[in-house]
Design a protein around this motif. Structure first.
Motif, PDB file in Angstrom:
ATOM      1  N   ILE A 235       0.852  -1.197   0.000  1.00  0.00           N
ATOM      2  CA  ILE A 235       0.000   0.000   0.000  1.00  0.00           C
ATOM      3  C   ILE A 235       0.888   1.248   0.000  1.00  0.00           C
ATOM      4  O   ILE A 235       1.494   1.586   1.015  1.00  0.00           O
ATOM      5  CB  ILE A 235      -0.930   0.047   1.243  1.00  0.00           C
ATOM      6  CG1 ILE A 235      -1.694  -1.266   1.421  1.00  0.00           C
ATOM      7  CG2 ILE A 235      -1.875   1.246   1.158  1.00  0.00           C
ATOM      8  CD1 ILE A 235      -2.795  -1.514   0.453  1.00  0.00           C
ATOM      9  N   HIS A 236       0.962   1.906  -1.133  1.00  0.00           N
ATOM     10  CA  HIS A 236       1.762   3.131  -1.260  1.00  0.00           C
ATOM     11  C   HIS A 236       1.072   4.267  -0.492  1.00  0.00           C
ATOM     12  O   HIS A 236      -0.150   4.421  -0.609  1.00  0.00           O
ATOM     13  CB  HIS A 236       1.885   3.495  -2.743  1.00  0.00           C
ATOM     14  CG  HIS A 236       2.957   4.492  -3.014  1.00  0.00           C
ATOM     15  ND1 HIS A 236       2.820   5.817  -2.653  1.00  0.00           N
ATOM     16  CD2 HIS A 236       4.175   4.368  -3.578  1.00  0.00           C
ATOM     17  CE1 HIS A 236       3.920   6.465  -3.003  1.00  0.00           C
ATOM     18  NE2 HIS A 236       4.765   5.603  -3.566  1.00  0.00           N
ATOM     19  N   PRO A 237       1.842   5.084   0.273  1.00  0.00           N
ATOM     20  CA  PRO A 237       1.180   6.147   1.046  1.00  0.00           C
ATOM     21  C   PRO A 237       0.411   7.151   0.187  1.00  0.00           C
ATOM     22  O   PRO A 237      -0.540   7.772   0.660  1.00  0.00           O
ATOM     23  CB  PRO A 237       2.343   6.824   1.795  1.00  0.00           C
ATOM     24  CG  PRO A 237       3.608   6.250   1.237  1.00  0.00           C
ATOM     25  CD  PRO A 237       3.280   4.971   0.561  1.00  0.00           C
ATOM     26  N   ASP A 238       0.783   7.305  -1.078  1.00  0.00           N
ATOM     27  CA  ASP A 238       0.076   8.279  -1.922  1.00  0.00           C
ATOM     28  C   ASP A 238      -1.364   7.879  -2.240  1.00  0.00           C
ATOM     29  O   ASP A 238      -2.132   8.694  -2.742  1.00  0.00           O
ATOM     30  CB  ASP A 238       0.843   8.498  -3.236  1.00  0.00           C
ATOM     31  CG  ASP A 238       2.082   9.356  -3.018  1.00  0.00           C
ATOM     32  OD1 ASP A 238       2.249   9.881  -1.895  1.00  0.00           O
ATOM     33  OD2 ASP A 238       2.895   9.482  -3.957  1.00  0.00           O
ATOM     34  N   VAL A 239      -1.741   6.604  -1.957  1.00  0.00           N
ATOM     35  CA  VAL A 239      -3.137   6.215  -2.228  1.00  0.00           C
ATOM     36  C   VAL A 239      -4.092   7.094  -1.414  1.00  0.00           C
ATOM     37  O   VAL A 239      -5.205   7.376  -1.846  1.00  0.00           O
ATOM     38  CB  VAL A 239      -3.438   4.723  -1.901  1.00  0.00           C
ATOM     39  CG1 VAL A 239      -2.600   3.781  -2.752  1.00  0.00           C
ATOM     40  CG2 VAL A 239      -3.255   4.415  -0.417  1.00  0.00           C
ATOM     41  N   TYR A 240      -3.615   7.547  -0.239  1.00  0.00           N
ATOM     42  CA  TYR A 240      -4.497   8.322   0.648  1.00  0.00           C
ATOM     43  C   TYR A 240      -4.755   9.726   0.113  1.00  0.00           C
ATOM     44  O   TYR A 240      -5.774  10.336   0.413  1.00  0.00           O
ATOM     45  CB  TYR A 240      -3.904   8.369   2.066  1.00  0.00           C
ATOM     46  CG  TYR A 240      -3.621   6.976   2.621  1.00  0.00           C
ATOM     47  CD1 TYR A 240      -4.669   6.084   2.835  1.00  0.00           C
ATOM     48  CD2 TYR A 240      -2.320   6.547   2.891  1.00  0.00           C
ATOM     49  CE1 TYR A 240      -4.423   4.807   3.324  1.00  0.00           C
ATOM     50  CE2 TYR A 240      -2.064   5.277   3.383  1.00  0.00           C
ATOM     51  CZ  TYR A 240      -3.111   4.410   3.595  1.00  0.00           C
ATOM     52  OH  TYR A 240      -2.878   3.151   4.072  1.00  0.00           O
ATOM     53  N   VAL A 241      -3.798  10.218  -0.685  1.00  0.00           N
ATOM     54  CA  VAL A 241      -3.951  11.550  -1.278  1.00  0.00           C
ATOM     55  C   VAL A 241      -5.192  11.565  -2.188  1.00  0.00           C
ATOM     56  O   VAL A 241      -5.899  12.571  -2.278  1.00  0.00           O
ATOM     57  CB  VAL A 241      -2.682  11.935  -2.076  1.00  0.00           C
ATOM     58  CG1 VAL A 241      -2.844  13.310  -2.729  1.00  0.00           C
ATOM     59  CG2 VAL A 241      -1.450  11.916  -1.164  1.00  0.00           C
ATOM     60  N   ALA A 242      -5.465  10.418  -2.822  1.00  0.00           N
ATOM     61  CA  ALA A 242      -6.601  10.317  -3.751  1.00  0.00           C
ATOM     62  C   ALA A 242      -7.939  10.619  -3.070  1.00  0.00           C
ATOM     63  O   ALA A 242      -8.907  10.957  -3.738  1.00  0.00           O
ATOM     64  CB  ALA A 242      -6.625   8.925  -4.394  1.00  0.00           C
ATOM     65  N   VAL A 243      -8.001  10.440  -1.739  1.00  0.00           N
ATOM     66  CA  VAL A 243      -9.253  10.759  -1.044  1.00  0.00           C
ATOM     67  C   VAL A 243      -9.052  11.931  -0.080  1.00  0.00           C
ATOM     68  O   VAL A 243      -9.773  12.072   0.909  1.00  0.00           O
ATOM     69  CB  VAL A 243      -9.832   9.531  -0.298  1.00  0.00           C
ATOM     70  CG1 VAL A 243     -10.372   8.513  -1.292  1.00  0.00           C
ATOM     71  CG2 VAL A 243      -8.808   8.890   0.624  1.00  0.00           C
ATOM     72  N   GLY A 244      -8.053  12.752  -0.389  1.00  0.00           N
ATOM     73  CA  GLY A 244      -7.862  13.995   0.353  1.00  0.00           C
ATOM     74  C   GLY A 244      -7.252  13.840   1.740  1.00  0.00           C
ATOM     75  O   GLY A 244      -7.395  14.727   2.579  1.00  0.00           O
ATOM     76  N   LEU A 245      -6.580  12.719   1.997  1.00  0.00           N
ATOM     77  CA  LEU A 245      -5.966  12.535   3.323  1.00  0.00           C
ATOM     78  C   LEU A 245      -4.469  12.788   3.251  1.00  0.00           C
ATOM     79  O   LEU A 245      -3.847  12.602   2.201  1.00  0.00           O
ATOM     80  CB  LEU A 245      -6.211  11.108   3.819  1.00  0.00           C
ATOM     81  CG  LEU A 245      -7.665  10.716   4.106  1.00  0.00           C
ATOM     82  CD1 LEU A 245      -7.752   9.236   4.460  1.00  0.00           C
ATOM     83  CD2 LEU A 245      -8.252  11.572   5.230  1.00  0.00           C
ATOM     84  N   ASP A 246      -3.912  13.193   4.393  1.00  0.00           N
ATOM     85  CA  ASP A 246      -2.471  13.387   4.474  1.00  0.00           C
ATOM     86  C   ASP A 246      -1.807  12.009   4.496  1.00  0.00           C
ATOM     87  O   ASP A 246      -2.137  11.177   5.349  1.00  0.00           O
ATOM     88  CB  ASP A 246      -2.136  14.176   5.752  1.00  0.00           C
ATOM     89  CG  ASP A 246      -0.639  14.201   5.999  1.00  0.00           C
ATOM     90  OD1 ASP A 246       0.100  14.636   5.095  1.00  0.00           O
ATOM     91  OD2 ASP A 246      -0.193  13.749   7.085  1.00  0.00           O
ATOM     92  N   PRO A 247      -0.880  11.745   3.552  1.00  0.00           N
ATOM     93  CA  PRO A 247      -0.320  10.397   3.443  1.00  0.00           C
ATOM     94  C   PRO A 247       0.386   9.903   4.712  1.00  0.00           C
ATOM     95  O   PRO A 247       0.262   8.739   5.074  1.00  0.00           O
ATOM     96  CB  PRO A 247       0.659  10.484   2.264  1.00  0.00           C
ATOM     97  CG  PRO A 247       0.795  11.918   1.934  1.00  0.00           C
ATOM     98  CD  PRO A 247      -0.383  12.642   2.487  1.00  0.00           C
TER      99      PRO A 247
END
Ligand SMILES: [Fe+2]
Ligand SMILES: [Fe+2]
Length: 295
Positions: A235-247
């Motif tokens: 799970i790459h931390p940038d996946v969270y950016v896609a839903v507006g979360l801080d990675p």
């Protein structure tokens, strides 16, 4: 190579000849992906933030979006490791007799993985998600690993990566609620991976316990480190950016999330019990697997 591995390899070769796929032709790549807006790409309980306060703050649409990016990240990391695996298998074939079924099976597996890499890349592209790549340091350390690993240090991490993703794919391939593109790709992958897993298990069983205690300690530790790094890179931390979360915040929440830890242990359960039977989950290896939530 022990006879037992060659006998199995001969059976796997004939099964590969009868039952293999060409994803280029066997998947309808033109099928519209956006026709199923309510279908998640992963079961929600296997999304890394499931059950956390951050998850509670996401809308249903954002949860589906996160499941898509996490699945794409698993596929991208998976295909990266399949390329590592191709190099390992090519090195293996380089040293062995090309007339031996085990060598021919290793070469057949390289062929399977070549098609899988392209299939996963197509699938991620169809989802409209960029390729998530492991961190630069891991990318470069893997260069050293794939150029030097042999024996159980080579086959155990292969098994771990293959069996974790296999278990996830088996879970989703017949689940009608999951997006059809994911089910189609998973069904093809599961058939061919089942043979890879049998081959790698036979190799580990034939080699584990044969070397002296020091080499064994080293192989077991290398296998555990590589296994933990792969599990962590899925799970790459940038996946969270896609839903507006801080990675950073989201990654920390995922790491501390007991649901996510349970999901990891569940996906790794079968392979970890096999590695334990082979005496590969002891001492430092055991500590590493536990800290990675694989046991
Ligand atoms: Fe594969
Ligand atoms: Fe494989």
């Amino acid at each position: 190579m022990p006879d037992s591995v060659d006998q199995l390899a001969a059976r796997l070769l004939s099964s590969s000849a009868k039952n293999s796929y060409d994803p280029e032709l066997d998947i309808d790549w033109a099928a519209p992906v956006d026709d199923f807006p309510d279908a998640p790409f992963l079961p929600f309980e296997h999304v890394s933030l499931y059950g956390t306060a951050l998850w509670d703050g996401l809308s249903h649409r954002q949860r589906i979006e996160l499941s898509k990016h996490e699945l794409a990240s698993v596929a991208s990391t998976g295909l990266w490791f399949e390329i590592v695996l191709m190099h390992l298998l090519a090195r293996y074939a380089y040293d062995e007799d090309p007339q031996a079924p085990s060598t021919q099976y290793a070469l057949t597996e390289i062929g399977d993985e070549t098609r899988h890499v392209i299939m996963f890349a197509h699938a991620v592209a169809r989802m409209g998600v960029p390729t998530y790549r492991p961190a630069r340091l891991i990318h470069n350390l893997a260069r050293v690993y794939k150029a030097t690993a042999r024996g159980t240090a080579m086959f155990a991490p292969i098994l771990l990566a293959e069996e974790i993703t296999d278990r996830l794919q088996r879970l989703t391939m017949n689940d009608e609620s999951i997006h059809p593109l994911v089910r189609m790709v998973n069904r093809i992958h599961v058939v061919e991976e089942a043979r890879h897993v049998r081959f790698a298990r036979a190799e580990v069983a034939a080699r584990a316990g044969r070397s002296g205690p020091l080499v064994r300690l080293l192989s077991n530790t290398v296998a555990a480190v590589v296994g933990a790094v792969i599990a962590d890179a899925l799970i790459h931390p940038d996946v969270y950016v896609a839903v507006g979360l801080d990675p950073r915040t989201a990654r920390r929440a995922a790491r501390e999330n007991p649901h996510h830890q349970r999901s990891r242990r569940f996906l790794a359960a079968r392979i970890m019990s096999f590695l334990a039977e082979q005496g590969m989950v002891r001492g430092p290896a055991r500590v590493i697997y536990r800290r990675a939530h694989l046991i």
